[in-house]
Design a protein around this motif. Structure first.
Motif, PDB file in Angstrom:
ATOM      1  N   ILE A 489       0.841  -1.209   0.000  1.00 24.54           N
ATOM      2  CA  ILE A 489       0.000   0.000   0.000  1.00 24.54           C
ATOM      3  C   ILE A 489       0.871   1.251   0.000  1.00 24.54           C
ATOM      4  N   LEU A 490       1.963   1.212   0.748  1.00 20.26           N
ATOM      5  CA  LEU A 490       2.876   2.371   0.767  1.00 20.26           C
ATOM      6  C   LEU A 490       3.526   2.579  -0.604  1.00 20.26           C
ATOM      7  N   LEU A 491       3.930   1.484  -1.244  1.00 25.89           N
ATOM      8  CA  LEU A 491       4.571   1.611  -2.562  1.00 25.89           C
ATOM      9  C   LEU A 491       3.609   2.245  -3.559  1.00 25.89           C
ATOM     10  N   HIS A 492       2.352   1.803  -3.491  1.00 22.14           N
ATOM     11  CA  HIS A 492       1.340   2.329  -4.402  1.00 22.14           C
ATOM     12  C   HIS A 492       1.118   3.828  -4.133  1.00 22.14           C
ATOM     13  N   ALA A 493       0.969   4.176  -2.841  1.00 25.73           N
ATOM     14  CA  ALA A 493       0.712   5.572  -2.464  1.00 25.73           C
ATOM     15  C   ALA A 493       1.906   6.454  -2.844  1.00 25.73           C
ATOM     16  N   LEU A 494       3.091   5.900  -2.687  1.00 23.96           N
ATOM     17  CA  LEU A 494       4.313   6.650  -3.015  1.00 23.96           C
ATOM     18  C   LEU A 494       4.361   6.957  -4.506  1.00 23.96           C
ATOM     19  N   GLU A 495       4.089   5.933  -5.290  1.00 21.94           N
ATOM     20  CA  GLU A 495       4.119   6.103  -6.735  1.00 21.94           C
ATOM     21  C   GLU A 495       3.109   7.169  -7.179  1.00 21.94           C
ATOM     22  N   LEU A 496       1.920   7.109  -6.561  1.00 21.77           N
ATOM     23  CA  LEU A 496       0.868   8.071  -6.925  1.00 21.77           C
ATOM     24  C   LEU A 496       1.247   9.501  -6.563  1.00 21.77           C
ATOM     25  N   SER A 497       1.953   9.651  -5.426  1.00 24.83           N
ATOM     26  CA  SER A 497       2.174  11.024  -4.934  1.00 24.83           C
ATOM     27  C   SER A 497       3.546  11.595  -5.287  1.00 24.83           C
ATOM     28  N   MET A 498       4.375  10.836  -5.999  1.00 24.02           N
ATOM     29  CA  MET A 498       5.743  11.307  -6.292  1.00 24.02           C
ATOM     30  C   MET A 498       5.767  12.641  -7.033  1.00 24.02           C
ATOM     31  N   ASP A 499       4.837  12.835  -7.955  1.00 28.89           N
ATOM     32  CA  ASP A 499       4.882  14.065  -8.750  1.00 28.89           C
ATOM     33  C   ASP A 499       3.767  15.036  -8.388  1.00 28.89           C
ATOM     34  N   LYS A 500       3.298  14.960  -7.169  1.00 25.21           N
ATOM     35  CA  LYS A 500       2.202  15.852  -6.765  1.00 25.21           C
ATOM     36  C   LYS A 500       2.667  17.311  -6.794  1.00 25.21           C
ATOM     37  N   THR A 501       1.746  18.213  -7.016  1.00 25.38           N
ATOM     38  CA  THR A 501       2.119  19.637  -6.952  1.00 25.38           C
ATOM     39  C   THR A 501       1.230  20.329  -5.926  1.00 25.38           C
ATOM     40  N   ILE A 502       1.842  21.190  -5.155  1.00 23.58           N
ATOM     41  CA  ILE A 502       1.145  21.898  -4.080  1.00 23.58           C
ATOM     42  C   ILE A 502       1.542  23.355  -4.211  1.00 23.58           C
ATOM     43  N   SER A 503       0.606  24.262  -4.065  1.00 26.61           N
ATOM     44  CA  SER A 503       1.058  25.657  -4.022  1.00 26.61           C
ATOM     45  C   SER A 503       0.686  26.271  -2.677  1.00 26.61           C
ATOM     46  N   LEU A 504       1.659  26.954  -2.100  1.00 29.46           N
ATOM     47  CA  LEU A 504       1.470  27.609  -0.813  1.00 29.46           C
ATOM     48  C   LEU A 504       1.334  29.112  -1.057  1.00 29.46           C
ATOM     49  N   PRO A 505       0.771  29.853  -0.113  1.00 27.24           N
ATOM     50  CA  PRO A 505       0.652  31.310  -0.329  1.00 27.24           C
ATOM     51  C   PRO A 505       2.021  31.951  -0.512  1.00 27.24           C
ATOM     52  N   ASN A 506       2.067  33.002  -1.304  1.00 26.63           N
ATOM     53  CA  ASN A 506       3.320  33.723  -1.537  1.00 26.63           C
ATOM     54  C   ASN A 506       3.816  34.378  -0.257  1.00 26.63           C
ATOM     55  N   LYS A 507       5.069  34.194   0.079  1.00 25.17           N
ATOM     56  CA  LYS A 507       5.620  34.894   1.241  1.00 25.17           C
ATOM     57  C   LYS A 507       7.138  34.887   1.139  1.00 25.17           C
ATOM     58  N   LYS A 508       7.782  35.774   1.877  1.00 25.64           N
ATOM     59  CA  LYS A 508       9.247  35.769   1.883  1.00 25.64           C
ATOM     60  C   LYS A 508       9.707  34.509   2.586  1.00 25.64           C
ATOM     61  N   HIS A 509       9.282  34.324   3.819  1.00 25.47           N
ATOM     62  CA  HIS A 509       9.413  33.037   4.517  1.00 25.47           C
ATOM     63  C   HIS A 509       8.500  33.076   5.722  1.00 25.47           C
TER      64      HIS A 509
END
Ligand code: HXC
Length: 514
Positions: A489-509
Motif C-alpha cells: 500500500i505504501l509503494l502504491h501511495a508513493l508512486e501516486l504522490s511522487m509528482d504531486k504539486t502543491i502551491s502555498l501562499p506567496n511569502k518571503k518566509h
C-alpha cells in the motif's frame, strides 16, 4: 629538458606542502589515534579522485613573529572528488599546521570551496580539527568565521552540508557545524564546546575534562548536536559514504533511484505489535519490514530515542522515516523528540525526499520539567514542519494516536497525502484511563463500588473510541489495512504522490517557532 626541470620543481614544492606541519607534529597526531588530514580525505573519497586547490596559499599575518612562519596550505586542505562516483567538495583542517587554527587565508580557502559547492550544486563536507580562531590574526580570524557562517546559512536547503568533527572544534567555531545538516563524531577524538575546561575553571571554579564537557558521547546522547557516532574514523567515513548514497546532490534533483528489493524474509510485520496495548515493541522492526532489503539508516540513533528517524528505500526511492518509538517513554513527544523530528522533516522537504510516518504515541509528555523547558514552543515545530512540507507524506497509525500526538504525527489535517491505520489503532482525544476518570468522574465517585464502575467506564470508552473506525467513518484515515499489506500500500501511495504539486501562499518566509 626545461619542462622536466619545471616539473621537478613542482613535484618538490608539492612534496614540501604535503609534509604539513612536519614530522614531529604528524607523529603527535598519529600518537593521539588521529589520521592525518590528507589521509582522511583519501580514505573518504574514491581512490585517486581528489583534486586539491590552493595548495600553495600562505598566510599574510605579520604580528607576533608570524612573518617568519611558513604554514603549509595555511592549515587547511581543500578540493573536489567523488564518493562512489558522486561529486563532492571537501575541506579538511590540518591540525599539524598551527593547530589547524583559522586565520584569514585559511578561511578564504574554506569559503572558496563552499562557493564551488554551491555553484556546482554538490554536497560540501568539512573535516574539522582545529584550535579555533588563530589568536595571532585577531579580528581577521573572526571575520573569516563570519564569512563561513554566512555561506553555511545561504547554502542551507540548497546543497547537503556535512560536518565531521575529528579533533577539537572549540569556541565560536562550533557554529559552522551547527549550521550544517549532519554532524559526525568519533569516540575519543571529537571535542566540541563553546567554552573550554580552562575558562570554566576560571569563571565557575569547576574542573571538568574535555571529554565530559563535549566529547563524542555527550553530543550523540545528551546535546543532540551530533547525528552520527562512530568508534573509529574509518567507521565514520563508511557512515558518510552511506549517507551520500542516500541523499540527492542538491535541492533541484531527487536522490538516485536504485533497483527495488524486497525486505528480508524474516521480518514478519504482523508479529511485531503485541496484543497487549501496554506492551512496548521496537518500531525499527516495522520500518525494516517495509524498506528495501530491510536496510534502515538511522539518524540521531542515541539521542531523543523516543523518536526514530532515518532513511530507507522503498521501491528504490529514498524515503525519510519519522516514527514514535514505543520502547522509550512509550514513544511520547517531548522537547527533544519534537526538535529531532521537525528538523528532519524540513531536511526531507528541502531535498525532495518523501516522508513516511509511523504513529504510536500516548501524546505529549506531561510534567513541570517539560512545560518549563518549552514543550509548547518545541512541540509546535513538528506541527509547522509537517504542515509546510510539500513532499509526499504517507502516514500509518500502528496503535495509539492520542490527543495532540494524533494531529502532530503527519495527520490528514496537516495535509498528509495518504493516511492508513492498522486494526490495532486507537485514535482518541486521550487514553481511555484518563478520559474515563474525567468524563465519568461523578458516576465513579457516586458508585457503590467506584473501582468496578471506573473499569466499566474505561471499557465503555475503549469500545467507543479506542479503535480506527470512528476516524475511518469520517474520512480522516483513508483505509484500515492489515499489517501484511503495509509495504504494497505504501509503494502504491508513493508512486501516486511522487509528482504531486502543491502551491502555498506567496511569502518571503514563514516564522517557525525556532
Ligand atoms: C594559534 C594555535 C591555536 C590558536 C592551537 N594553536 N590553537 N595557534 N591560535 N587558536 C597552536 C599551538 O600554539 C601549537 O603550536 C599547535 O597549535 C598545537 O597546539 P597544542 O596546544 O600543542 O595542541 P594540544 O596540546 O593537542 O591542544 C589542543 C588545544 C589547544 C586544546 C586545541 O591548542 C588549545 O586550547 N588551543 C586554543 C583553543 C582556543 O582557545 N581557541 C580560540 C577559541 S576562541 P606550536 O607552534 O607550539 O606547535 C574562538 C573564537 C571564534 O575560536 C569565534 C568565531 C565566531
Amino acid at each position: 629538458m626545461a619542462l622536466t626541470k619545471h616539473i621537478e620543481e613542482l613535484k618538490k614544492k608539492r612534496e614540501e606542502v604535503q609534509k604539513g606541519g612536519g614530522e614531529k607534529a604528524s607523529e603527535k597526531q598519529v600518537a593521539l589515534g588521529k589520521m592525518l588530514a590528507r589521509a582522511r580525505i583519501n580514505a573518504l573519497l574514491d581512490d585517486r579522485s581528489f583534486q586539491e586547490y590552493d595548495m600553495f596559499v600562505q598566510h599574510e599575518a605579520r604580528d607576533f613573529d608570524m612573518a617568519k612562519k611558513v604554514l603549509h596550505g595555511d592549515g587547511v586542505i581543500i578540493g573536489t572528488g567523488t564518493i562512489t562516483g558522486q561529486p563532492v567538495c571537501i575541506f579538511a583542517q590540518d591540525f599539524t599546521v598551527a593547530g589547524g587554527s583559522l586565520g584569514l587565508m585559511h578561511s578564504r580557502k574554506i569559503v572558496k570551496i563552499m562557493e564551488h559547492a554551491l555553484k556546482l550544486k554538490v554536497p560540501l563536507i568539512g573535516i574539522n580539527d582545529s584550535g579555533g580562531a588563530r589568536i595571532q590574526e585577531g579580528v581577521n580570524s573572526l571575520a573569516g568565521y563570519g564569512e563561513i557562517f554566512f555561506r553555511n546559512t545561504i547554502s542551507s536547503g540548497v546543497i547537503p552540508q556535512i560536518s565531521v568533527i575529528l579533533g577539537p572544534c572549540a569556541g565560536g567555531a562550533v557554529y559552522s557545524p551547527a549550521l550544517t545538516d549532519f554532524v559526525f563524531v568519533v569516540e575519543n577524538i571529537s571535542k566540541m564546546f563553546i567554552t573550554g575546561p580552562e575558562v570554566i575553571k576560571t569563571v565557575l571554579g569547576e574542573e571538568i575534562s574535555m571529554e565530559d564537557l563535549g566529547g563524542a558521547r555527550v553530543h550523540s546522547e545528551i546535546s543532540g548536536n551530533a547525528h552520527f557516532f562512530a568508534s573509529s574514523e574509518i567507521e565514520c567515513f563508511d557512515q558518510i559514504k552511506k549517507l551520500i548514497s542516500l541523499i540527492p546532490s542538491n535541492n533541484c534533483v531527487k536522490a538516485k533511484k536504485l533497483e527495488s528489493k524486497p525486505p528480508c524474509h524474516d521480518c514478519q510485520i504482523e508479529n511485531i505489535v503485541p496484543d497487549d496495548p501496554a506492551q512496548p515493541y521496537d518500531v525499527r522492526d516495522v520500518v525494516k519490514a517495509v524498506v528495501d532489503s530491510s536496510d534502515f539508516f538511522e539518524i540521531h540513533e542515541h539521542w531523543a530515542r523516543n523518536m526514530v528517524i532515518g532513511f530507507g528505500r522503498m521501491n528504490g526511492v529514498t524515503c525519510g522515516f519519522v516514527c514514535n518509538q514505543p520502547l522509550v517513554l512509550a514513544g511520547v513527544l517531548d522537547v527533544d523528540s519534537s526538535d529531532k523530528a521537525a528538523r528532519f522533516i524540513r531536511y526531507c522537504d528541502a531535498f525532495n525526499i518523501p516522508i513516511v510516518t509511523f504513529v504510536d504515541l500516548p501524546g505529549y509528555l506531561p510534567g513541570i520539567d517539560q512545560e518549563h523547558a518549552g514543550v509548547i514552543r518545541h512541540g509546535a515545530k513538528i506541527l509547522y514542519a509537517y504542515s509546510e512540507a510539500t513532499v509526499p507524506k504517507l502516514t500509518i497509525i500502528l496503535r495509539k494516536a492520542y490527543g495532540g500526538g494524533y494531529i502532530a504525527m503527519g495527520s490528514r489535517h496537516l495535509r498528509a497525502d495518504f493516511v492508513f491505520a492498522w486494526p490495532t489503532a486507537e485514535i482518541a482525544v486521550m487514553g481511555p484511563e484518563g478520559a474515563a476518570n474525567i468524563i465519568f468522574r461523578k458516576e465513579i465517585s457516586e458508585a457503590e463500588d467506584p473501582e468496578k464502575m471506573r473499569l466499566q467506564k474505561v471499557q465503555e470508552y475503549k469500545e467507543k473510541f479506542a479503535n480506527p473506525y470512528v476516524a475511518a467513518s469520517k474520512g480522516y484515515i483513508d483505509s484500515v489495512i492489515e499489517p501484511a499489506e503495509t509495504r504494497d500500500i505504501l509503494l502504491h501511495a508513493l508512486e501516486l504522490s511522487m509528482d504531486k504539486t502543491i502551491s502555498l501562499p506567496n511569502k518571503k518566509h514563514g516564522v517557525p517557532p525556532f
